[in-house]
Design a protein around this motif. Structure first.
Motif, PDB file in Angstrom:
ATOM      1  N   LYS A   9       0.832  -1.200   0.000  1.00  0.00           N
ATOM      2  CA  LYS A   9       0.000   0.000   0.000  1.00  0.00           C
ATOM      3  C   LYS A   9       0.865   1.249   0.000  1.00  0.00           C
ATOM      4  O   LYS A   9       1.757   1.413   0.830  1.00  0.00           O
ATOM      5  N   SER A  13      -1.709   6.782  -1.397  1.00  0.00           N
ATOM      6  CA  SER A  13      -2.794   6.233  -2.210  1.00  0.00           C
ATOM      7  C   SER A  13      -4.095   6.993  -2.029  1.00  0.00           C
ATOM      8  O   SER A  13      -5.011   6.862  -2.813  1.00  0.00           O
ATOM      9  N   TRP A  95      -3.216  -2.154  -7.093  1.00  0.00           N
ATOM     10  CA  TRP A  95      -2.806  -0.864  -6.546  1.00  0.00           C
ATOM     11  C   TRP A  95      -2.514   0.148  -7.636  1.00  0.00           C
ATOM     12  O   TRP A  95      -2.703   1.357  -7.437  1.00  0.00           O
ATOM     13  N   TYR A  98      -6.018   1.385  -8.372  1.00  0.00           N
ATOM     14  CA  TYR A  98      -6.679   2.008  -7.216  1.00  0.00           C
ATOM     15  C   TYR A  98      -6.029   3.323  -6.806  1.00  0.00           C
ATOM     16  O   TYR A  98      -6.712   4.279  -6.431  1.00  0.00           O
ATOM     17  N   SER A  99      -4.703   3.400  -6.891  1.00  0.00           N
ATOM     18  CA  SER A  99      -4.001   4.602  -6.434  1.00  0.00           C
ATOM     19  C   SER A  99      -4.290   5.811  -7.316  1.00  0.00           C
ATOM     20  O   SER A  99      -4.063   6.950  -6.912  1.00  0.00           O
ATOM     21  N   ARG A 103     -11.524   8.634  -4.823  1.00  0.00           N
ATOM     22  CA  ARG A 103     -12.155   7.934  -3.716  1.00  0.00           C
ATOM     23  C   ARG A 103     -13.663   8.180  -3.744  1.00  0.00           C
ATOM     24  O   ARG A 103     -14.114   9.269  -4.127  1.00  0.00           O
ATOM     25  N   SER A 145     -15.443   6.145   1.651  1.00  0.00           N
ATOM     26  CA  SER A 145     -14.102   5.840   1.134  1.00  0.00           C
ATOM     27  C   SER A 145     -13.410   4.772   1.953  1.00  0.00           C
ATOM     28  O   SER A 145     -12.869   3.803   1.417  1.00  0.00           O
ATOM     29  N   ARG A 146     -13.421   4.935   3.281  1.00  0.00           N
ATOM     30  CA  ARG A 146     -12.740   3.969   4.127  1.00  0.00           C
ATOM     31  C   ARG A 146     -13.453   2.613   4.113  1.00  0.00           C
ATOM     32  O   ARG A 146     -12.807   1.562   4.038  1.00  0.00           O
ATOM     33  N   TRP A 148     -15.318   1.347   1.735  1.00  0.00           N
ATOM     34  CA  TRP A 148     -15.112   0.737   0.424  1.00  0.00           C
ATOM     35  C   TRP A 148     -13.739   0.087   0.346  1.00  0.00           C
ATOM     36  O   TRP A 148     -13.590  -1.050  -0.104  1.00  0.00           O
ATOM     37  N   GLU A 149     -12.718   0.786   0.811  1.00  0.00           N
ATOM     38  CA  GLU A 149     -11.367   0.229   0.768  1.00  0.00           C
ATOM     39  C   GLU A 149     -11.276  -1.030   1.621  1.00  0.00           C
ATOM     40  O   GLU A 149     -10.730  -2.053   1.194  1.00  0.00           O
ATOM     41  N   ASN A 150     -11.825  -0.980   2.822  1.00  0.00           N
ATOM     42  CA  ASN A 150     -11.782  -2.159   3.693  1.00  0.00           C
ATOM     43  C   ASN A 150     -12.544  -3.335   3.083  1.00  0.00           C
ATOM     44  O   ASN A 150     -12.113  -4.488   3.176  1.00  0.00           O
TER      45      ASN A 150
END
Length: 236
Positions: A9, A13, A95, A98-99, A103, A145-146, A148-150
């Protein structure tokens, strides 16, 4: 798999280009043209992990959709509105996509990101989805955002432990709230849907009183048909 994700990660990002939304749409149009060309050929280049990369158990495809709220839609127009962003086969390839993506919390209007196994369209009617359903969680603004990432890291890292049941995940950005969902193949398998629910609660660190709704795609289609294409909670 978790360690691989953590190690790879990028600390930056969370940064993104403010114009990414427009470029995503342009890239989506270009992607469609390129895809149309590739589909005319009998051979399509498979996406594979690069040398020394960490392969995922399945290949996945990112999709993006956006439309004007309140405008009636059909299954055909809905499918045409979904744009492929790209497919990846390894942690490193994930990544890279995604990066550079906006978001969810920074999207505006009626927008969705979809992440599905390669070959499965983010549509109720797809063969892999038609007998399944989804867990739905409604979020207050600022959490998408958080969460979704998790969610997608847990999905890519095979944390749900339900074999091939997981089809994909969706984050839906709306004006008053945001919605995340995870789709599975077999709505009638209560043991599997219960395990997905419990894992979802854990990976998102949800409070005990969080409302989680399971909805079959059959019910979603019926509700959509009853409202003649008006917007409902499924995102159509």
């Amino acid at each position: 798999m978790n360690n691989k994700f953590d190690a790879l990660k990028d600390d930056d990002s969370g940064d993104h280009d403010q114009n990414e939304e427009n470029s995503t749409q342009k890239d989506g149009e270009k992607e469609k043209n390129d895809r149309d060309k590739s589909q005319s050929s009998t051979k399509r280049k498979a996406v594979v992990p690069g040398p020394a990369e960490h392969p995922l158990q399945y290949n996945y495809t990112f999709w993006y959709s956006r439309r004007t709220p309140g405008r009636p839609t059909s299954s055909q127009s809905y499918e045409q509105n979904i744009k492929q962003i790209g497919t990846f086969a390894s942690v490193e390839q994930f990544w890279r996509f995604y990066s550079h993506m906006v978001r969810p919390g920074d999207l505006t209007g009626h927008s969705d990101f979809h992440l599905f196994k390669e070959g499965i369209k983010p549509m109720w009617e797809d063969d892999a989805n038609k007998n399944g359903g989804k867990w739905i969680i409604r979020l207050r603004k600022g959490l998408a955002s958080r969460c979704w990432e998790n969610l997608i890291l847990a999905m890519l890292g095979e944390q749900f432990m339900v074999g091939e049941e997981i089809c994909g995940a969706v984050v839906s950005v709306r004006f008053q709230e945001d919605i995340i969902s995870i789709w599975n193949k077999t709505a009638s398998d209560q043991a599997t849907t219960a395990r997905i629910r419990d894992t979802l609660r854990r990976v998102l660190n949800l409070p005990p009183n969080t409302i989680m709704e399971y909805k079959t795609h059959t019910d979603s289609i019926k509700a959509w048909e009853e409202f003649h294409g008006l917007v409902n909670s499924s995102g159509r």
